[in-house]
Motif scaffolding. Structure first.
Motif, PDB file in Angstrom:
ATOM      1  N   TYR A 309       0.978  -1.263  -0.056  1.00 13.37           N
ATOM      2  CA  TYR A 309      -0.058  -0.138  -0.108  1.00 13.37           C
ATOM      3  C   TYR A 309       0.792   1.308  -0.059  1.00 13.37           C
ATOM      4  N   ASP A 310       1.983   1.347   0.717  1.00 14.73           N
ATOM      5  CA  ASP A 310       2.941   2.337   0.836  1.00 14.73           C
ATOM      6  C   ASP A 310       3.948   2.176   1.228  1.00 14.73           C
ATOM      7  N   PHE A 311       4.996   3.375   1.175  1.00 20.25           N
ATOM      8  CA  PHE A 311       6.325   2.933   1.556  1.00 20.25           C
ATOM      9  C   PHE A 311       6.794   4.582   1.816  1.00 20.25           C
ATOM     10  N   ASP A 312       7.855   4.790   2.516  1.00 17.43           N
ATOM     11  CA  ASP A 312       8.484   5.825   2.942  1.00 17.43           C
ATOM     12  C   ASP A 312      10.030   5.510   2.868  1.00 17.43           C
ATOM     13  N   TRP A 313      10.871   6.776   2.502  1.00 15.05           N
ATOM     14  CA  TRP A 313      12.106   6.803   2.565  1.00 15.05           C
ATOM     15  C   TRP A 313      12.730   7.506   3.803  1.00 15.05           C
ATOM     16  N   CYS A 314      13.693   6.695   4.282  1.00 11.32           N
ATOM     17  CA  CYS A 314      14.382   7.329   5.710  1.00 11.32           C
ATOM     18  C   CYS A 314      15.803   7.904   5.171  1.00 11.32           C
ATOM     19  N   SER A 315      16.017   9.146   5.230  1.00  7.27           N
ATOM     20  CA  SER A 315      17.247   9.409   4.707  1.00  7.27           C
ATOM     21  C   SER A 315      18.570   9.520   5.775  1.00  7.27           C
ATOM     22  N   THR A 316      17.985   9.390   7.090  1.00  8.45           N
ATOM     23  CA  THR A 316      18.956   9.417   8.138  1.00  8.45           C
ATOM     24  C   THR A 316      19.537   7.919   8.090  1.00  8.45           C
ATOM     25  N   TYR A 317      18.819   6.955   7.811  1.00  2.41           N
ATOM     26  CA  TYR A 317      19.632   5.478   7.869  1.00  2.41           C
ATOM     27  C   TYR A 317      19.562   4.925   6.336  1.00  2.41           C
ATOM     28  N   SER A 318      19.075   5.772   5.499  1.00  5.98           N
ATOM     29  CA  SER A 318      19.270   5.055   3.863  1.00  5.98           C
ATOM     30  C   SER A 318      18.649   3.847   4.024  1.00  5.98           C
ATOM     31  N   ILE A 319      17.320   3.911   4.463  1.00  7.76           N
ATOM     32  CA  ILE A 319      16.369   2.607   4.331  1.00  7.76           C
ATOM     33  C   ILE A 319      14.971   3.075   3.795  1.00  7.76           C
ATOM     34  N   PHE A 320      14.160   2.212   3.398  1.00  5.77           N
ATOM     35  CA  PHE A 320      12.866   2.249   2.944  1.00  5.77           C
ATOM     36  C   PHE A 320      12.193   1.486   4.012  1.00  5.77           C
ATOM     37  N   ILE A 321      10.916   1.738   4.243  1.00  6.28           N
ATOM     38  CA  ILE A 321      10.045   1.429   5.287  1.00  6.28           C
ATOM     39  C   ILE A 321       8.761   1.263   4.214  1.00  6.28           C
ATOM     40  N   SER A 322       8.399  -0.186   4.045  1.00  2.00           N
ATOM     41  CA  SER A 322       7.095  -0.385   3.412  1.00  2.00           C
ATOM     42  C   SER A 322       6.273  -1.078   4.197  1.00  2.00           C
ATOM     43  N   ALA A 323       4.861  -1.160   3.785  1.00  3.87           N
ATOM     44  CA  ALA A 323       3.846  -1.926   4.301  1.00  3.87           C
ATOM     45  C   ALA A 323       2.746  -2.102   3.253  1.00  3.87           C
ATOM     46  N   GLY A 324       1.510  -2.931   3.699  1.00  2.00           N
ATOM     47  CA  GLY A 324       0.736  -3.435   2.924  1.00  2.00           C
ATOM     48  C   GLY A 324      -0.401  -4.240   3.510  1.00  2.00           C
ATOM     49  N   VAL A 325      -0.917  -5.294   2.702  1.00  2.00           N
ATOM     50  CA  VAL A 325      -1.884  -6.068   3.173  1.00  2.00           C
ATOM     51  C   VAL A 325      -1.498  -6.825   4.560  1.00  2.00           C
ATOM     52  N   GLU A 326      -0.144  -7.244   4.312  1.00  2.00           N
ATOM     53  CA  GLU A 326       0.470  -7.980   5.493  1.00  2.00           C
ATOM     54  C   GLU A 326       0.577  -7.188   6.722  1.00  2.00           C
ATOM     55  N   ARG A 327       0.549  -7.608   7.924  1.00  2.00           N
ATOM     56  CA  ARG A 327       0.581  -6.949   9.049  1.00  2.00           C
ATOM     57  C   ARG A 327       1.784  -6.285   9.417  1.00  2.00           C
ATOM     58  N   ASP A 328       2.924  -6.932   8.863  1.00  2.00           N
ATOM     59  CA  ASP A 328       4.206  -6.417   9.387  1.00  2.00           C
ATOM     60  C   ASP A 328       4.795  -5.369   8.536  1.00  2.00           C
ATOM     61  N   ILE A 329       5.679  -4.436   9.024  1.00  2.00           N
ATOM     62  CA  ILE A 329       6.259  -3.251   8.256  1.00  2.00           C
ATOM     63  C   ILE A 329       7.629  -3.894   8.116  1.00  2.00           C
ATOM     64  N   MET A 330       8.058  -3.637   6.683  1.00  2.00           N
ATOM     65  CA  MET A 330       9.581  -4.119   6.122  1.00  2.00           C
ATOM     66  C   MET A 330      10.386  -3.031   6.363  1.00  2.00           C
ATOM     67  N   LEU A 331      11.690  -3.236   6.795  1.00  2.00           N
ATOM     68  CA  LEU A 331      12.671  -2.241   6.506  1.00  2.00           C
ATOM     69  C   LEU A 331      13.908  -2.829   5.509  1.00  2.00           C
ATOM     70  N   TRP A 332      14.087  -2.002   4.616  1.00  2.00           N
ATOM     71  CA  TRP A 332      15.302  -2.561   3.702  1.00  2.00           C
ATOM     72  C   TRP A 332      16.204  -1.423   3.256  1.00  2.00           C
ATOM     73  N   HIS A 333      17.317  -1.957   3.008  1.00  2.00           N
ATOM     74  CA  HIS A 333      18.312  -0.900   2.629  1.00  2.00           C
ATOM     75  C   HIS A 333      18.131  -0.630   1.167  1.00  2.00           C
ATOM     76  N   GLY A 334      18.277   1.036   1.004  1.00  2.00           N
ATOM     77  CA  GLY A 334      17.929   1.516  -0.162  1.00  2.00           C
ATOM     78  C   GLY A 334      18.887   1.132  -1.247  1.00  2.00           C
ATOM     79  N   ASN A 335      20.311   0.821  -1.285  1.00  2.00           N
ATOM     80  CA  ASN A 335      21.069   0.509  -2.078  1.00  2.00           C
ATOM     81  C   ASN A 335      21.119  -1.021  -2.586  1.00  2.00           C
ATOM     82  N   THR A 336      20.781  -1.810  -1.614  1.00  2.00           N
ATOM     83  CA  THR A 336      20.907  -3.325  -1.898  1.00  2.00           C
ATOM     84  C   THR A 336      19.669  -3.936  -1.926  1.00  2.00           C
TER      85      THR A 336
END
Length: 940
Positions: A309-336
């Motif tokens: 459904y949605d995601f956002d960029w965290c410039s402080t840690y260079s990671i993305f935060i994404s979420a959707g139909v699942e209940r868990d929110i994922m954190l993943w590295h922007g470069n890898t």
């Protein structure tokens, strides 16, 4: 540490990491970590602190830290530092009640649900688009409506986008993108483009600056992302037209379902898009080709199994935060694109996520109108807010906006609502609700406690200060049970809704969820059993569904393979496992105790607690004396009942499996609670030399069982030597935990406090108190030390006068001194009893049988009864009877001189003046069955 790390430093760190990986397993274990990195992390850290640090880095608690876990932790740790007064721990969002400035004109609100909200900084207003085909402007300061624009009749507004050239783009379901010029405090339509041919409907938009030229990108209903190449600033007259091929370029068309969001991230020179096909695309933008650029899909992130459904960029840690139909929110590295963590806690699909870089926070919104605030430094939920209002036409919060300028969240349904962020006073370090249990972790030398509000605290035992905390462990439920795994590296919690979860308690990471398909019921006890010979690791949960549920632990995140043992007809209240054997014991509300083979499920025996009151037969606690191999016919099982008695059972006694036979009966029954109170806590030390109990009125009893002899009923009962008792809490004890290295007791209660005590009843402190303590300084006395002070009453011992042991060895010559000490004795007995000791009413006294009118009469009656029975008389016996209210201690409150006369009379009869630290006075009698029934009904 510096804010940045260069490639050379990273390479050196990798070489050191590889050198530490001595066995070549692509990960370093705890001893390797301490040896190779301990001196780098600080010479002031003890080995225990290094172990705690290792467990924080070891996110999945598998006992090994790989390179990704190591670098992720070090990376996040670099970003945090200092004590910002507006840090996560010092600010909260409040459901702000603001005056409705539009109350006189309710027609200004949207007629249908809001689909998009944006902050327009040039005019300091919020813009909202709705499915009613309009978009509106609102003053950001007070939410005053300023203007409504009819963008397109009969078509939904799908998204809004603020462009750098003072433009606002509005996409709609009629396949249009409209452009409005921002002039002073107003907007004017300047142009409108319509998608043509096989193009999908524009659903989401983002602004990108490519080659110093502003460009609008949009994702459509067919999974494609396009960029407009036409000059938006040239739109002047507002005349609509269709897009032509030269107006746009395709960024990518690789999604197989509609796009939910598109974002340009300048730090990565990339466009990111999400879709309901569960994929997230990261597209490189090559600006060498000028303002139109060129595009290449760098990677496809497939961490989600369902729509995003949605995601956002965290410039402080260079990671993305994404979420959707699942209940868990994922954190993943922007470069890898590699996963660096997850945020678990929502009980419904997560529709929106936004990042607050200044406070290292993620704000998430789920479809059940729950907002959670997460701390990115610990991956923990630090606040949960629920919107209890009911909305129409859909009962959900549709949009979420974070306004950093005003430090507030803005949510939208058909109207906007603010959630102000406010600084809070220093949070109480202790629990704010009833503590359901506490555990001592020998491996890391910390204490862990949990309360009914689903907050879990990690404490420094040396100081009493809180080290860690994670909240909302079981959303919308109450924690009711907790236990460590065998290696004490993971924490298991159970709740009143029947759910069981496994955590890394050092960092609050949710590791596993244990699922069953049985009827839900409160989990009353959890056990973790590891058998190296069978290579078995099992988790046992018992509770109000009257079933024993057993999971085999695997590497899976969700454990849903389980088996069930049946045999109880009433709610199961407790369970215990005997280490070194296969024996599992379970006890229920009817007093039935069943013995099982935990691995085969074979039921070995059924024991029954018999009580004079049928409603007081419940088995509340169980404990094996697994270390007493010297006891024949063992292992020894000790049960604690609702009648306040301990019962001792020999589990290999001949005839134990024959109901009502001598072999199935307890070999000893010992009183271990105040009158009419339940045993609510039961614990032994590792060598089974001591036994500790807590009761429902807040009392603790300490027994010496080092010389236990169960050969006969007489020797068995006399083997449990009560060393003393006191009242450390004013309400029910939930846990008594022994700290063997310090010889201290950690005691938790439903009164919200967790306290630390010596075995002699001297309080070290309360966990979370303002001033740190030094636990080491409280050690130094034991029951075998004749100079140790023992206190008859609990609570604060610092100002208590007249300790009972001061009476030992008194001479009877000095009457004034005797009377003074007797006064102190009575005051000591009465102090600390709180509301449980009071002067009885005339009506209560009339109902009592054989209550003496005066203390002297009580003494004479007692003496005569003992003489007739041929038993020895003494002050010790009398005091025991007196404290248990058998002789009416309320009569002694104003007659210390009479009490002295009693002791004189007893001294003359017995020739000695012995006494001991007395058990406390019991609380008033209560109806157990009705109380339990009400508790069940209230929980339901």
């Amino acid at each position: 540490m510096e804010d940045q790390i260069n490639l050379e430093e990273l390479s050196q760190m990798k070489l050191r990491f590889d050198a530490a990986d001595e066995d070549g397993s692509d990960g370093i274990e705890m001893d390797e970590f301490i040896e190779h990195f301990g001196h780098l992390l600080g010479s002031s850290l003890s080995e225990v602190q290094l172990k705690q640090l290792f467990m924080k880095i070891d996110a999945d608690s598998n006992g090994s830290v790989d390179w990704d876990e190591f670098t992720n932790f070090m990376f996040l740790k670099r970003q945090t530092g200092g004590n910002d007064p507006t840090s996560s721990s010092n600010s909260v969002y409040m459901n702000t009640q603001v005056p409705d400035v539009n109350a006189a004109t309710p027609s200004v609100y949207h007629k249908d649900i809001i689909s998009a909200v944006k902050y327009v900084p040039d005019i300091d207003k919020y813009a909202t688009g709705s499915r009613d085909g309009t978009f509106k402007l609102w003053n950001a300061a007070d939410f005053q409506h300023t203007r409504t624009f009819q963008n397109c009749k009969g078509s939904w507004v799908s998204d809004l986008c603020v462009l750098p050239e003072k433009r606002l783009a509005v996409s709609a379901s009629d396949r249009s993108i409209s452009f409005y010029g921002i002039y002073r405090q107003n907007l004017e339509l300047t142009g409108r483009l319509f998608a043509t041919g096989m193009m999908g409907t524009p659903l989401c938009m983002t602004a990108a600056v490519i080659g110093e030229q502003s460009r609008l990108m949009f994702g459509d209903s067919k999974g494609a992302v396009r960029m407009l190449k036409c000059d938006i600033e040239s739109f002047k007259d507002g005349v609509p037209r269709s897009m032509i091929k030269d107006d746009y370029t395709v960024v990518h068309d690789q999604h197989t379902d509609w796009c939910t969001k598109v974002m340009y991230v300048p730090e990565l020179s990339a466009v990111i898009s999400s879709s309901m096909d569960s994929k997230i695309k990261v597209v490189d933008v090559n600006t060498n080709f000028g303002a139109n650029g060129s595009f290449r899909v760098r990677q496809t992130v497939g961490l989600h199994s369902k729509g995003v459904y949605d995601f956002d960029w965290c410039s402080t840690y260079s990671i993305f935060i994404s979420a959707g139909v699942e209940r868990d929110i994922m954190l993943w590295h922007g470069n890898t694109g590699h996963k660096v963590g997850s945020l678990a806690g929502h009980t419904a699909s997560v529709s929106n996520v936004v990042v607050d870089n200044s406070l290292h926070q993620v704000i998430s919104l789920s479809t059940d109108k729950t907002i959670k605030i997460w701390d990115l430094r610990t991956n923990r939920c630090i606040q949960t807010m629920e919107d209890e209002n009911t909305y129409r036409p859909e009962d959900r919060i549709a949009v979420l906006l974070h306004d950093p300028k005003r430090r507030q969240l803005v949510t939208g349904t058909t109207r906007l609502r603010p959630w102000k962020q406010v600084l809070k006073s220093r949070e109480s370090e202790g629990h704010n609700s009833a503590v359901v249990g506490c555990l001592y972790n020998f491996e890391f030398d910390v204490a862990v406690s949990a309360d009914e509000n689903c907050d879990v605290y990690v404490w420094n035992v040396n100081t009493g200060q809180r080290d860690e905390r994670f909240t909302d462990a079981h959303p919308n439920s109450r924690i009711t049970a907790l236990v460590f795994d065998t290696l004490e590296r993971r924490l298991l919690t159970g709740a009143n809704d029947g759910t069981v979860r496994m955590w890394n308690h050092n960092n609050g990471q949710l590791l596993k969820e244990l699922v069953h398909r049985e009827e839900p019921g409160e989990v009353t006890q959890l056990l973790y059993v590891m058998d190296e010979h069978r290579d078995a690791k099992v988790i046992v949960a018992v509770g109000w569904n009257r079933k024993i549920v057993i999971w085999n632990e695997t590497e899976d995140h969700v454990l849903d393979d389980y088996r069930v043992l049946l045999g109880h007809d009433e709610d199961i209240l407790c369970a215990a496992f005997c280490a070194g054997t296969t024996m599992l014991a379970t006890g229920d509300y009817s007093g039935k105790v069943l013995l099982w083979n935990i691995f085969s499920g074979f039921k070995r025996a059924a024991l029954q607690i018999h009580s004079s009151n049928a409603y007081n037969a419940a088995c509340e606690r169980l404990c094996f004396l697994a270390g007493r191999a010297d006891v024949e016919e063992g292992p020894v099982l000790v049960s604690g009942g609702s009648d306040g008695n301990l019962r001792v059972w020999l589990t290999n006694r001949p005839g134990i499996n024959i109901p009502d036979s001598p072999g199935s009966r307890p070999v000893a029954v010992i009183r271990a609670a105040a009158e009419n109170e339940d045993i609510t806590a039961l614990k032994t030390d590792p060598t089974n030399s001591y036994l500790f109990t807590g009761d429902s009125a807040g009392h603790v009893h300490v027994f010496d069982i080092s010389q236990i002899n169960l050969a006969t009923d007489f020797t068995a009962a006399s083997s449990f030597i009560e060393l003393g008792a006191w009242r450390p809490h004013t309400q029910a004890i939930t846990t008594v935990e022994y700290l063997p290295s310090r010889k201290l007791l950690m005691i938790a209660s439903v009164d919200t406090d967790v306290t630390l005590w010596t075995l002699e009843g001297k309080q070290v402190g309360t966990f979370g108190q303002t001033t740190p303590w030094r636990a080491q300084s409280a050690v130094g006395t034991s029951w075998r030390n004749t100079e140790a002070q023992r206190h008859a009453a609990g609570g604060d011992t610092r100002d208590r006068g007249g300790a009972l042991d001061e009476m030992v060895g008194d001479s009877l010559d000095d009457v004034a001194m005797k009377e003074a000490k007797m006064t102190a004795l009575v005051n000591a007995l009465l102090r600390g009893k709180g509301p449980t000791l009071r002067e009885k009413t005339a009506e209560e006294r009339e109902k009592e049988e054989d209550v003496p009118l005066e203390p002297q009469d009580a003494a004479r009656r007692y003496l005569e009864a003992r003489r007739v029975a041929g038993q020895q008389v003494g002050w010790r016996n009398y005091e025991h009877q007196m404290v248990h209210s058998f002789l009416g201690i309320h009569k002694l409150q104003k007659t210390p001189t009479a009490l002295m006369n009693i002791k004189q009379e007893l001294f003359e009869a017995d020739g000695s003046a012995r006494h001991f630290s007395s058990p406390p006075v019991p609380a008033k009698e209560r109806e157990r069955k009705m109380g339990r029934t009400l508790k069940k009904f209230n929980d339901l």
